[in-house]
Design a protein around this motif. Sequence first.
Motif, mmCIF file in Angstrom:
data_model
loop_
_atom_site.group_PDB
_atom_site.id
_atom_site.type_symbol
_atom_site.label_atom_id
_atom_site.label_comp_id
_atom_site.label_asym_id
_atom_site.label_seq_id
_atom_site.Cartn_x
_atom_site.Cartn_y
_atom_site.Cartn_z
ATOM 1 N N MET A 1 38.892 37.739 28.113
ATOM 2 C CA MET A 1 38.550 38.327 26.822
ATOM 3 C C MET A 1 37.142 38.937 26.820
ATOM 4 S SD MET A 1 37.938 34.958 24.486
ATOM 5 C CE MET A 1 36.335 34.254 24.258
ATOM 6 N N PHE A 2 36.348 38.634 27.881
ATOM 7 C CA PHE A 2 34.995 39.182 27.946
ATOM 8 C C PHE A 2 34.904 40.476 28.755
ATOM 9 C CE2 PHE A 2 34.087 34.592 27.296
ATOM 10 C CZ PHE A 2 33.379 34.709 26.110
ATOM 11 N N ASN A 4 35.937 43.591 28.683
ATOM 12 C CA ASN A 4 35.560 44.857 28.057
ATOM 13 C C ASN A 4 34.313 44.748 27.196
ATOM 14 O OD1 ASN A 4 37.806 46.168 29.177
ATOM 15 N ND2 ASN A 4 39.119 45.441 27.505
ATOM 16 N N ARG A 5 33.854 43.534 26.933
ATOM 17 C CA ARG A 5 32.693 43.343 26.062
ATOM 18 C C ARG A 5 31.395 43.191 26.838
ATOM 19 N NH1 ARG A 5 36.945 40.573 23.581
ATOM 20 N NH2 ARG A 5 37.274 41.111 21.377
ATOM 21 N N THR A 31 40.535 38.793 38.413
ATOM 22 C CA THR A 31 39.892 38.886 37.101
ATOM 23 C C THR A 31 38.388 39.086 37.235
ATOM 24 O OG1 THR A 31 41.569 37.475 36.094
ATOM 25 C CG2 THR A 31 39.489 37.682 34.927
#
Length: 283
Positions: A1-2, A4-5, A31
């Motif tokens: 979940m990180f 693209n941030r 990943t």
Amino acid sequence: MFINRLPRMHFLTLGDFIWDILPLDPSFGATVTRFPAVTTLKLANGRFHSFSDFRRVVCSFAQLIHLYVENVEWRAIAPAYGATFVDPRLGLLWFKSRSEAAISALVDWLVGSRSTETLSDIQIWEQYSSDLPEVQRLMRAVGPRLEHFQVSLQFWTRDKRLDLSANTSLKTLHVRDIDSSSCQHLPFLLEHLSPGSLKDLSLHLLIPTLDDLGVLRVLWRDVANILARDAFALLPTVTIWLVKVPPAAAISIADLAGELRSWTPLDAERTYLRVFPLLALDG
């Protein structure tokens, strides 16, 4: 979940992990490769199923330069059959582990990797007597490329100690855990050292009692004689760190500092006495 941030994330710590029951899923490596900016990785307080899993994680970061390994273990040493890795070109290795087998596996990997061409900073915070031949093997493989080194004198013996004569470009040398029992090995280390490029020699002393002070006073004569040689004439800085001192009721810090300064043959302008920041001084 990180993913693209945090596209520019350059420092990543993975800690308190328990990955020793089953081998790490191969998708994990796929990943973490999506963090291309990571140059510093710290692995702390964790367990891998095998050294192969440890290596898979490390090698997933193609731009990795700084690797910190603190209290990390692996159950199996042998690499997984058919595993392929592209090793990073490490510049710094910081290592501390309570496992006696950890350094051997790590050195086996590093000596056969591209990192021997790039490692310039090695910080060994803990090692056992049985680890010292492995550390020696790494030091010889890195050779004159090494510029910064930290090592503990704890657990050294007359049969197992380090010779740094191949590391001719050392700029900083930090020697830790020097006490009344280990100080006998410090002259050997200094004699088997090429000090021509050395800019800072830091010595970390543990002096818990006046009896220890008396023993160190005698042993330090050999250290002082070596530092007084022409080879060390251009050494600009010797820093003596007081990590442990006798009780204030036995000797004041001022008197202790005065005695330590009297042991050192170098000019006062080149010798610094420091108290370890975490040391609590009663009185």
